[in-house]
Write an enzyme that holds these catalytic residues in place. Structure first.
Site: not given
Length: 769
Positions: A19, A529, A705
């Site tokens: 990430k 996440y 997103h």
């Protein structure tokens, strides 16, 4: 000796390295070389970890920088022209397909502006995959050789792996036709696709791979005869190609029994089935194997965090051995461990009693190895004894049981799940109370979670600032969000949720019966996440959870401000649920807790309350039948129990995203207004499915997103297209989801353009309803 196998391992890194590096790459802070270096380090760590744990069959090509299905689209050149035309590097094309890309022109580079491909749930999990998108012009060919490269990486470490790819039938079935080719049936592309599969499999064989795992999870769905017949076409073709590795066909998340005819007599080396989810299918699946095929027995749950019961799992494996022989049985995880946190040992704050009940991905490696040793006759008596003690302790623990909660669930009656009046009567009262214009504007709830918010939340958790100091900070953040919404003219405001770490965790932390991890991260999509809370006991709400912030937000504005809650099904599905109590019971317990919260918000003067259920579709059983009917009944009931204790004047909203939704499922909730992710839907038939939906609806107009910013004209074009078939008087204007992952600059610009478009249509249609 019986071998052990793991179908895939989490790719996020022990400390979320993926990430951090991926987002840094997107921001231009690290080079592509650094990105690839971190990916390689994660893969190496994962392979060595599995080897050290004693796993015999280790997967490769289970790593991805975003999504394994999107990897395959890039590998096979299923790249729509709108991405290919920019001549981006492969990794940047990959990310553009996954999250969109918007770049201004420079002296050396042309401008780029492209939206992301559609993203939907991976079966009934909270993982999202990027849907393959095909057109009549799709030309399959190999773009690189990622599976080969990663196999060779492992081989250089002295680790022989089994590369894993999504199989050809699942890849096509889970895809869709592009907007310029809506008459295209993806399965019709099978003949063109198979030679490319054969080509990459041959390259793997040439690199030294002796076996591969082809995942065909669509086998747990309801498949028509044409799709079932296509399995023989596909696997006969691959078997006819010389020099390919042995194929293990893997399926998971349900029973394959209704589709056994599709895979019986397939020329593959073996099969993998999910016996953690459906142990009762063993007799029937074993009956279709020929004398040489292996049976991979998935008994270690890849979808939950509860410690395996070695006695039960060993019994299942032993039965498989009796059916097909010890030399043809493999002990395995039920699915990839992608859906579980990485390592329980990183949890230093868990109650030791509760921690002893859990098993994360790293611990599941040992579980697979121990079960394989046990059924092979090796002495693992110490491990079996410790495991039996853990299982017994959990079953008898007083942590799991609350008699008062159980009695309250038993007292639920039909009246609790019914609003006072039907929607038309409620609507008349609400229109008089709120006096909203046509095309009312709102957002889904959250606003950007800035670095400053995260720092102050962390300070509060660590005790370096007082509760009073933290509340003052949160109130200032709420006021910033309220003033911005007022400034641009949004009609129904939200407080922005600066106090919330996650839409489920935040409430779970205030509900008895939950426990939480510090590092239990699981990939939801891309670099997003989550840390799913864990339900360990009966659930109840000891005190109000969100009233204080909602009341403060409403006190500083004259516009209506929504109270924001997460619905019972989503709280359940986005947690790790109990496996010793049915999910209906857990949902009803959550519904009662949320009913108390909704009623408290209403009593405090919050007259628009949004109870989000984005996981509603996710929880739907994968096959049609009685289980699905039962689920839809109790899922809708739990929502209505949570929301039906208020009067007609209180407007109930709900939100749904990133799933293939059925209007009938949403209708059963009886929410006054619903908002649905729509920004990535290309098929005009999708709107028509909602024409008979009686209540009001907002079709999400931009992809939260993606960092790209739609223009006002783009919003106008989308709304115009929707209004060709959808009635103006029922249409709300909103984004497709919450804005917590976006930055403030793009949020401000996108919402301003959205409101400008709504105002344009008000003038066009008349300002008032």
């Amino acid at each position: 000796m019986v071998q052990s196998s793991v179908l895939g391992f989490p790719r996020i890194g022990a400390n979320r390295e993926l990430k951090k590096t991926t987002e840094a790459y997107w921001q231009g802070k690290v080079s592509v070389e650094e990105l690839f270096k971190v990916g390689k380090e994660i893969r190496e760590h994962n392979w060595k970890l599995q080897k050290q744990a004693g796993v015999d069959v280790i997967a490769s090509n289970d790593f991805s920088f975003y999504d394994q299905v999107l990897d395959l689209s890039l590998l096979f050149n299923a790249i729509p022209e709108r991405y290919a035309k920019y001549n981006l590097s492969p990794i940047d094309t990959f990310f553009a397909m996954g999250r969109g890309l918007q770049k201004k022109a420079t002296e050396t580079e042309a401008a780029v502006d492209v939206t992301a491909l559609e993203m939907v749930k991976w079966f009934d999990s909270n993982y999202h995959y990027v849907r393959p998108t095909f057109s009549h012009s799709t030309q399959f060919k190999l773009n690189g050789q990622k599976p080969v490269d990663e196999f060779l990486e492992a081989k250089a470490l002295g680790i022989q792996t089994r590369p894993v790819l999504v199989g050809p039938l699942s890849y096509l079935t889970l895809g869709k036709a592009d907007k310029d080719s809506l008459d295209l049936e993806p399965l019709s592309l099978l003949e063109k696709l198979l030679p490319v599969y054969a080509e990459i499999l041959k390259k793997l064989a040439d690199a030294g791979a002796t076996s591969v795992q082809l995942d065909e999870p669509v086998l747990v769905l309801d498949l028509d005869e044409k799709t079932q017949a296509a399995f023989k076409t596909a696997y006969d073709f691959l078997a006819s190609q010389s020099g390919l590795p042995a194929i293990t066909l893997a399926t998971y998340f349900g029973t394959v029994v209704p589709n056994l005819g599709a895979i019986k007599d397939l020329p593959v080396a073996g099969f993998h089935f999910d016996f953690a989810r459906n142990p009762e299918q063993l007799d029937e699946v074993a009956s279709i194997l020929n004398d040489n095929q292996t049976l991979s027995v998935g008994v270690v749950d890849g979808r939950n965090i509860w410690k395996n019961d070695f006695a039960k799992s060993s019994a299942i494996v032993q039965k498989a051995i009796e059916k097909v022989g010890k030399d043809r049985v493999v002990v395995a995880t039920s699915s990839s461990l992608l859906h579980t946190p990485v390592d329980l040992e990183s949890e230093k704050k868990l109650n030791p009693e509760i921690k002893d009940w859990f098993s994360f991905a790293t611990q599941k490696l040992a579980e697979v190895a121990v079960i394989a040793k046990n059924v092979s006759g090796e002495d693992v008596s110490a491990e079996l004894e410790a495991n039996a003690k853990s299982v017994s302790t959990r079953a008898s623990s007083n942590i799991t049981n609350n008699e008062a909660v159980q009695k309250r669930v038993q007292s639920i009656d039909e009246k609790m799940s019914r609003r006072l009046s039907p929607f038309p009567e409620r609507l008349a009262v609400q229109e008089k109370a709120f006096k909203l214009p046509l095309f009312p504007t709102t957002t889904i709830g959250s606003f950007p979670q800035t670095k400053d918010i995260r720092i102050n939340r962390n300070k509060f958790v660590k005790g370096t600032i007082t509760a009073e100091e933290y509340e003052k900070f949160i109130n200032a953040e709420i006021e910033t969000v309220i003033r911005f919404q007022e400034e641009i003219g949004i009609d129904i405001l939200v407080h922005g949720e600066p106090e919330r770490n996650d839409m489920v965790q935040y409430f779970g932390e205030q509900i008895d019966g939950y426990t939480f991890t510090t590092n239990g991260w699981v990939q939801s999509y891309g670099s997003r996440y989550v840390r799913p809370p864990i339900i360990v006991g009966d659930l109840s709400r000891p005190k109000p959870m969100s009233v204080k912030e909602s009341v403060y937000a409403q006190s500083i504005t004259t516009k209506p401000c929504k109270g924001m809650l997460t619905g019972p099904v989503t709280c359940l599905r986005w947690s790790f649920p109990r496996d010793d109590v049915d999910q209906k019971t857990q949902a009803l317990q959550l519904a009662l807790a949320l009913r108390d919260e909704v009623n408290d918000l209403d009593a405090a003067g919050i007259k628009i309350i949004q109870v989000d259920e984005p996981a509603l579709r996710e929880g739907l059983p994968l096959r049609a039948g009685q289980d699905r009917s039962d689920y839809l009944k109790w899922a809708a009931e739990s929502f209505r129990i949570a929301t039906s204790g208020v009067g007609n004047e209180t407007q109930i909203h709900s939100h749904f995203c990133y799933s293939d939704l059925d209007p009938n499922h949403i209708k059963a909730l009886d929410a006054d207004v619903v908002s649905i992710e729509y920004s990535k839907k290309d098929d005009p038939k999708y709107i028509s499915e909602f024409l008979d939906y009686p209540n009001h609806i907002g079709l999400g107009l931009f992809d939260i997103h993606s960092p790209r910013i739609p223009s006002t004209e783009e919003f106008k074009a989308k709304i115009e297209k929707i209004l060709e078939s959808y009635p103006a008087e029922k249409f709300w204007v909103n984004p497709d989801c919450g804005l917590k992952t976006r930055g403030w600059a793009e949020t401000k610009e996108s919402l301003t353009h959205m409101v400008e478009a709504a105002k344009f249509f008000r003038e066009k249609y008349g300002a008032k309803k």
